[in-house]
Design a protein around this motif. Structure first.
Motif, short mmCIF file in Angstrom:
data_model
loop_
_atom_site.label_atom_id
_atom_site.label_comp_id
_atom_site.label_asym_id
_atom_site.label_seq_id
_atom_site.Cartn_x
_atom_site.Cartn_y
_atom_site.Cartn_z
N LEU A 1 0.83 -1.21 0.00
CA LEU A 1 0.00 0.00 0.00
C LEU A 1 0.86 1.25 0.00
O LEU A 1 0.58 2.22 -0.73
CB LEU A 1 -0.92 0.00 1.23
N ALA A 2 1.91 1.26 0.82
CA ALA A 2 2.78 2.44 0.88
C ALA A 2 3.48 2.68 -0.45
O ALA A 2 3.58 3.82 -0.91
CB ALA A 2 3.80 2.27 2.00
N VAL A 3 3.96 1.61 -1.08
CA VAL A 3 4.66 1.77 -2.36
C VAL A 3 3.71 2.30 -3.43
O VAL A 3 4.05 3.23 -4.18
CB VAL A 3 5.28 0.43 -2.79
N ILE A 4 2.51 1.74 -3.50
CA ILE A 4 1.56 2.19 -4.53
C ILE A 4 1.12 3.63 -4.25
O ILE A 4 1.10 4.48 -5.16
CB ILE A 4 0.35 1.25 -4.56
N ASP A 5 0.76 3.91 -3.00
CA ASP A 5 0.29 5.25 -2.66
C ASP A 5 1.35 6.30 -2.90
O ASP A 5 1.13 7.30 -3.58
CB ASP A 5 -0.15 5.26 -1.19
N ARG A 6 2.56 6.07 -2.35
CA ARG A 6 3.63 7.05 -2.53
C ARG A 6 4.12 7.09 -3.97
O ARG A 6 4.58 8.13 -4.44
CB ARG A 6 4.79 6.73 -1.59
N GLY A 7 4.05 5.96 -4.67
CA GLY A 7 4.45 5.97 -6.08
C GLY A 7 3.54 6.84 -6.92
O GLY A 7 4.00 7.62 -7.77
N ILE A 8 2.23 6.72 -6.70
CA ILE A 8 1.29 7.57 -7.43
C ILE A 8 1.48 9.03 -7.04
O ILE A 8 1.46 9.93 -7.90
CB ILE A 8 -0.15 7.11 -7.15
N ARG A 9 1.68 9.29 -5.75
CA ARG A 9 1.92 10.67 -5.32
C ARG A 9 3.19 11.22 -5.97
O ARG A 9 3.22 12.37 -6.42
CB ARG A 9 2.06 10.72 -3.80
N MET A 10 4.23 10.39 -6.03
CA MET A 10 5.48 10.83 -6.65
C MET A 10 5.27 11.14 -8.13
O MET A 10 5.79 12.14 -8.65
CB MET A 10 6.53 9.74 -6.46
N ALA A 11 4.51 10.29 -8.81
CA ALA A 11 4.25 10.52 -10.23
C ALA A 11 3.45 11.80 -10.44
O ALA A 11 3.73 12.59 -11.36
CB ALA A 11 3.51 9.32 -10.83
N ASP B 1 10.21 11.40 1.09
CA ASP B 1 8.95 10.90 1.64
C ASP B 1 8.67 9.49 1.15
O ASP B 1 8.19 8.64 1.92
CB ASP B 1 7.82 11.84 1.23
N PHE B 2 8.98 9.22 -0.11
CA PHE B 2 8.76 7.88 -0.66
C PHE B 2 9.64 6.85 0.07
O PHE B 2 9.17 5.79 0.49
CB PHE B 2 9.08 7.89 -2.15
N GLY B 3 10.93 7.18 0.24
CA GLY B 3 11.82 6.25 0.94
C GLY B 3 11.43 6.05 2.39
O GLY B 3 11.43 4.91 2.89
N TRP B 4 11.08 7.15 3.09
CA TRP B 4 10.70 7.02 4.49
C TRP B 4 9.42 6.22 4.65
O TRP B 4 9.27 5.45 5.61
CB TRP B 4 10.56 8.40 5.11
N SER B 5 8.48 6.39 3.75
CA SER B 5 7.22 5.64 3.84
C SER B 5 7.46 4.15 3.71
O SER B 5 6.87 3.34 4.44
CB SER B 5 6.25 6.12 2.75
N ILE B 6 8.34 3.77 2.80
CA ILE B 6 8.63 2.34 2.63
C ILE B 6 9.33 1.79 3.88
O ILE B 6 8.99 0.71 4.38
CB ILE B 6 9.49 2.13 1.37
N ILE B 7 10.31 2.54 4.39
CA ILE B 7 11.03 2.09 5.60
C ILE B 7 10.06 1.96 6.77
O ILE B 7 10.08 0.97 7.52
CB ILE B 7 12.17 3.06 5.92
N LYS B 8 9.21 2.94 6.95
CA LYS B 8 8.25 2.91 8.05
C LYS B 8 7.28 1.74 7.91
O LYS B 8 6.95 1.07 8.89
CB LYS B 8 7.49 4.23 8.10
N ALA B 9 6.82 1.50 6.67
CA ALA B 9 5.90 0.38 6.46
C ALA B 9 6.58 -0.95 6.74
O ALA B 9 5.97 -1.86 7.32
CB ALA B 9 5.36 0.42 5.03
N LEU B 10 7.83 -1.08 6.34
CA LEU B 10 8.56 -2.32 6.63
C LEU B 10 8.72 -2.53 8.14
O LEU B 10 8.56 -3.64 8.64
CB LEU B 10 9.93 -2.28 5.95
N ILE B 11 9.05 -1.47 8.86
CA ILE B 11 9.21 -1.59 10.30
C ILE B 11 7.89 -1.94 10.97
O ILE B 11 7.82 -2.80 11.86
CB ILE B 11 9.81 -0.29 10.87
#
Length: 723
Positions: free
Chosen positions: A389-399, A444-454
C-alpha cells in the motif's frame, strides 16, 4: 429529465461548426468574386507565402502589441530599478492593451474566414463538412461497439471476479482499464484512421482532423470517466463496491455527466481555435477570443459545482459544509478567470497547481485505499501488505508531483537541465524550488517504505491473542527496530535538508564543517550524555536485554518497557516506572532469558511414606505439564529431588521445575492445591508447628508460690501509695 450526453455533445459540436455560417455582426463589405478567392486560397496554401505573411505581420504589428516578450526581458533587466509589483502591473497593463487592440479587427477577420469557407466549400457547403465529420465519427462509434461485442469474454471474466477481496477488485480495475483502451483504440482507428486512408484538400483535411481529434479526446475522456465512476446507465451490479472511488450512484452520475459536457465544450473550442491561424487570426486575436470561451467554461464549471448532490449522512470526509465548498470553488474559479485574463500566466499555472495537485493526491490516496481495502470477514483472502500500500500510494503521489513539476516548468519556460550563471535570479530560484520538491518527494517515498517495513515487522513480532511469549528473534527485533527507525528518520531528514539547500544554491560544505566543529564542542560539554548513548549502543549490541524482559541492575529492577538513545524505562512489578540512564546501569541481571530453574520445599510428617509421596508429586507434575494452560511454559515438569533435611516438625522434601521465564508462578499455586488434596486423600500428614505444655508433680507448689509473690507485690504497692 437530462438530455442524452451524445445529443448534448452533438449539438455543441454542430454549433461550433455552423458558427462560421452565421451572419457577420460587423460586416462592412460584400464577398469578393469566387475566382479571386480561389487564387487567395492557393496562395495561402503555398508554404513560401505563409512564411512571407508571417514575417510581414510581425514587421507591421505595433510595438505595443508585440511587447509581451520584450517587456518581460526589459522588466528583468531593470529589476534593480523597479519593484516586482510595478513590473507585474506593467505586464498586466500591456496584456490588456493587446486585448483591447485586437477586438476591433476581429469582425473583418471573421468575415474573411467565412468568405474563404464559402468559396472553398461552395459545392459541399458547411453542412456537408459537418455531415462528413459526423460520418467518420459514426464509423468510429460503430467499430468501437464491434470491439465491445468481440470483447464479451473479457467482460464476463471481469464480472465473475470477486468484489469482496482486494485482489479481485484490483483485477476488475485492470480489466476495465484494458477494455477502455481497446474501445478508445477502436474509435480512433475507425474515425481518424478511415479519414486518413483517402486524399483530401489541404484545408478540408485540417478542419476534419481538428474536429475528429476533438471527438477522439471526448470519447477517451468519456471512456475513462466510465472506468472511474461506473455511472448507473452501465447497469453494473454493486457498482459502489467496485468503483475506484467511494461515491454513490447519484454523485457518480452527476460528475460523469458534467465531465463529458465540460470536456466536449473545451475540445470543440480548442479545435476551432487551432484552425483560426489558418484564416489569418493572430495570437492577440486568439487571446481576445479566448475571453468569452473561458467565461462559457466558467459558467459550466460553476453549474457543475452548484448542482452537485449534497453529501450523504454517513460521509465524514468533509470538514466544511456543502454550501461553503460551493462558494470557495466559485471564488477560486473566478480568481482563475481574472488571473488568466490579466495575462499573469505564471501566477495562473501556480494557482491551478496549488489546488489541483493536492486534490489529485487526496483522490489517488482514497482510491488506492478503497480498492485495496481489507477483504470481507467471511473471505479467506489475505489483506494487502502495508508495504505494498505504501509503495503504490507514494508511487502515485510521486508521479503526480513529478508530472506537475514538469508541466509547471514547461508553462514557466524553465530549462531544468541548464544552470547557467546568466540566468535571472528568479528563474534559478524557481528551478531550485522544483528540484527541492522532487527531493522532498523522494525522501517521503523512501521514508514511507522504511516505516511500512518496520510496522510490518512489529506486526509479525506481536504474540497471537491469548499468548504471552515472543520468539527470541522477534523480541530482539522489537527492541532494535525503534532505534533503527529513529536513526533512519534522522539520516533521511538531514540528507534531504542538505540536498534542498544545495539545490537552491546554498553552499553546504561550510555547513557540514561547522556542524562537525559544533558536534565536537557538544561532545566535550555533554560527556555524560555521550557516555549514556555509547553505553546504550553496547548494551544493545551485547543483547543484554529486550523489550518485555525482567532485569535487575543494582537497586533498579523491573520489566523493560521501552528505551531511547540515552535511557531505559523499567516497570517495577509494583507499578513504579524507573527511567535509568544507560551509564548508570552497570551489571545487568536478566531474569527472563532462555529458561528459569525454580526450587522449593514441602514438609511432611515423620511417619510419611516418602516413596508414596514422591510418586504423587511426580504424577501431579506430569498432569500440570500436560495442562494446555501451562504446557507452553514447561521445559521439565515438577519433580521431587529427594529429602532436603529433617526439620523441627517434619521431613523437608526438595522440589525442582524448569520453565520458560515467567511461567512458574501460576503453576506453583495450582501445584500446592493439588498436593494438599492428594496428600489428604492418601493419608499423608502435612505437619503444622505446635507448642506442647506438659503438667508435672511440682506444678501446684509453683502455682502457689507465684500467687503469694503477686499478692506480696500488690501489698507493697498499696503501702507506697498510702505514704
Amino acid at each position: 429529465m437530462h438530455m442524452p450526453l451524445r445529443r448534448i455533445g452533438f449539438i455543441l459540436f454542430l454549433g461550433a461548426l455552423v458558427a462560421f455560417a452565421l451572419p457577420s455582426w460587423a460586416q462592412t463589405q460584400q464577398a469578393p468574386p469566387p475566382e479571386k478567392v480561389d487564387q487567395l486560397i492557393k496562395l495561402l496554401a503555398d508554404p513560401t507565402v505563409k512564411d512571407w505573411l508571417s514575417r510581414q505581420v510581425q514587421a507591421t504589428t505595433p510595438p505595443a502589441v508585440v511587447a509581451p516578450a520584450d517587456a518581460g526581458t526589459q522588466a528583468n533587466a531593470q529589476g534593480t530599478e523597479r519593484s516586482m509589483v510595478s513590473t507585474t502591473l506593467e505586464r498586466i497593463k500591456q496584456h490588456l492593451g493587446r486585448l483591447a487592440m485586437a477586438w476591433p479587427g476581429l469582425p473583418a477577420k471573421y468575415q474573411r474566414a467565412k468568405d474563404i469557407l464559402m468559396v472553398e466549400f461552395a459545392e459541399r457547403g458547411v453542412a456537408g463538412i459537418a455531415l462528413l465529420i459526423v460520418f467518420f465519427i459514426a464509423v468510429g462509434v460503430g467499430l468501437a461497439y464491434l470491439a465491445l461485442r468481440l470483447t464479451r469474454p473479457l467482460r464476463l471474466w471481469i464480472i465473475a471476479l470477486p468484489r469482496d477481496t482486494p485482489q479481485g477488485r484490483l483485477k476488475k480495475v485492470g480489466g476495465r482499464f484494458l477494455l477502455v483502451l481497446i474501445l478508445v483504440g477502436a474509435f480512433m482507428l475507425g474515425s481518424a484512421g478511415t479519414f486518413l486512408m483517402f486524399e483530401w484538400p489541404p484545408l478540408l483535411r485540417e478542419i476534419v482532423l481538428a474536429y475528429l481529434t476533438a471527438a477522439i479526446v471526448v470519447w477517451a475522456v468519456r471512456g475513462f470517466a466510465r472506468f472511474v465512476l461506473l455511472p448507473s446507465n452501465l447497469q453494473v451490479e454493486h457498482a459502489r463496491e467496485v468503483r475506484i472511488l467511494n461515491v454513490d450512484d447519484e454523485r457518480a452520475d452527476h460528475w460523469y455527466r458534467w465531465i463529458v459536457i465540460l470536456v466536449t465544450v473545451f475540445t470543440v473550442v480548442a479545435a476551432t481555435f487551432s484552425l483560426l491561424p489558418t484564416f489569418g487570426f493572430t495570437a492577440d486575436d486568439l487571446l481576445a477570443l479566448a475571453v468569452p470561451a473561458e467565461v462559457l467554461l466558467l459558467a459550466l464549471g460553476l453549474a457543475a459545482v452548484w448542482l452537485r448532490p449534497p453529501p450523504m449522512p454517513d460521509d465524514h470526509h468533509g470538514r466544511i459544509s456543502h454550501m461553503a465548498v460551493s462558494w470557495l470553488l466559485t471564488a477560486y474559479f473566478i480568481l482563475l478567470l481574472l488571473v488568466r485574463t490579466s495575462g499573469a500566466f505564471i501566477l495562473f499555472w501556480f494557482v491551478v497547481a496549488a489546488v489541483a495537485l493536492p486534490a489529485a493526491i487526496v483522490m489517488a490516496h482514497r482510491a488506492v485505499h478503497y480498492v485495496l481495502r481489507a477483504p470481507a470477514a467471511e473471505s479467506e483472502a489475505r489483506p494487502v501488505p502495508a508495504v505494498t500500500l505504501a509503495v503504490i500510494d507514494r508511487g502515485i503521489r510521486m508521479a503526480l508531483i513529478g508530472l506537475a513539476a514538469i508541466l509547471l516548468a514547461r508553462a514557466w519556460g524553465l530549462d531544468m537541465h541548464s544552470m547557467q550563471n546568466s540566468d535571472p535570479a528568479v528563474t534559478s530560484l524557481l528551478r531550485g524550488i522544483l528540484k527541492a520538491i522532487v527531493i522532498v518527494l523522494a525522501a517521503d517515498f523512501g521514508w514511507s517504505i522504511i516505516k511500512a517495513l518496520i510496522e510490518r515487522k512489529f506486526g509479525v513480532g506481536q504474540a497471537p491473542a491469548g499468548e504471552h511469549m515472543l520468539d527470541p528473534q522477534q523480541a530482539r527485533l522489537r527492541t532494535l527496530l525503534p532505534i533503527i527507525q529513529n536513526i533512519m528518520f534522522a539520516v533521511i531528514l538531514i540528507m534531504a535538508l542538505l540536498m534542498i539547500l544545495s539545490s537552491v544554491g546554498i553552499q553546504i560544505g561550510p555547513l557540514i564543517a561547522g556542524a562537525g566543529v559544533i558536534g565536537v564542542a557538544v561532545g566535550f560539554g555533554a560527556q555524560t550524555i555521550v557516555k549514556d548513548v555509547i553505553s546504550g549502543v553496547f548494551y544493545l549490541l551485547d543483547d543484554a536485554f529486550r523489550v518485555g524482559e525482567y532485569i535487575t541492575s543494582g537497586k533498579y529492577m523491573g520489566t523493560v518497557e521501552s528505551f531511547s538513545l540515552r535511557s531505559i524505562k523499567l516497570r517495577h512489578h509494583r507499578g513504579s516506572l524507573f527511567t535509568v540512564p544507560f551509564g548508570e546501569l552497570g551489571a545487568v541481571q536478566n531474569q527472563s532469558r532462555d529458561w528459569v530453574l525454580d526450587k522449593f520445599n514441602i514438609t511432611v510428617g515423620y511417619n510419611t511414606d516418602i516413596d508414596k509421596a514422591r510418586k504423587l508429586i511426580k504424577k501431579i507434575g506430569l498432569e500440570l505439564a500436560a495442562d494446555p494452560e501451562f504446557a507452553p511454559w514447561v521445559i521439565e515438569p515438577i519433580k521431587m529431588q529427594g529429602v532436603q533435611e529433617f526439620g523441627d516438625y517434619g521431613i523437608v522434601l526438595r522440589m525442582k521445575v524448569m520453565t520458560k521465564p515467567g511461567g512458574a508462578f501460576a503453576m506453583k499455586r495450582k501445584f500446592y492445591l493439588q498436593v494438599n488434596k492428594a496428600f489428604k486423600e492418601n493419608g499423608i500428614e502435612l505437619p503444622v508447628p505446635t507448642v506442647q505444655v506438659q503438667q508435672g508433680g511440682d506444678a501446684a507448689a509453683a502455682i502457689a508460690q507465684t500467687h503469694l509473690a503477686a499478692k506480696k507485690k500488690a501489698a507493697e504497692a498499696g503501702e507506697e501509695a498510702a505514704s
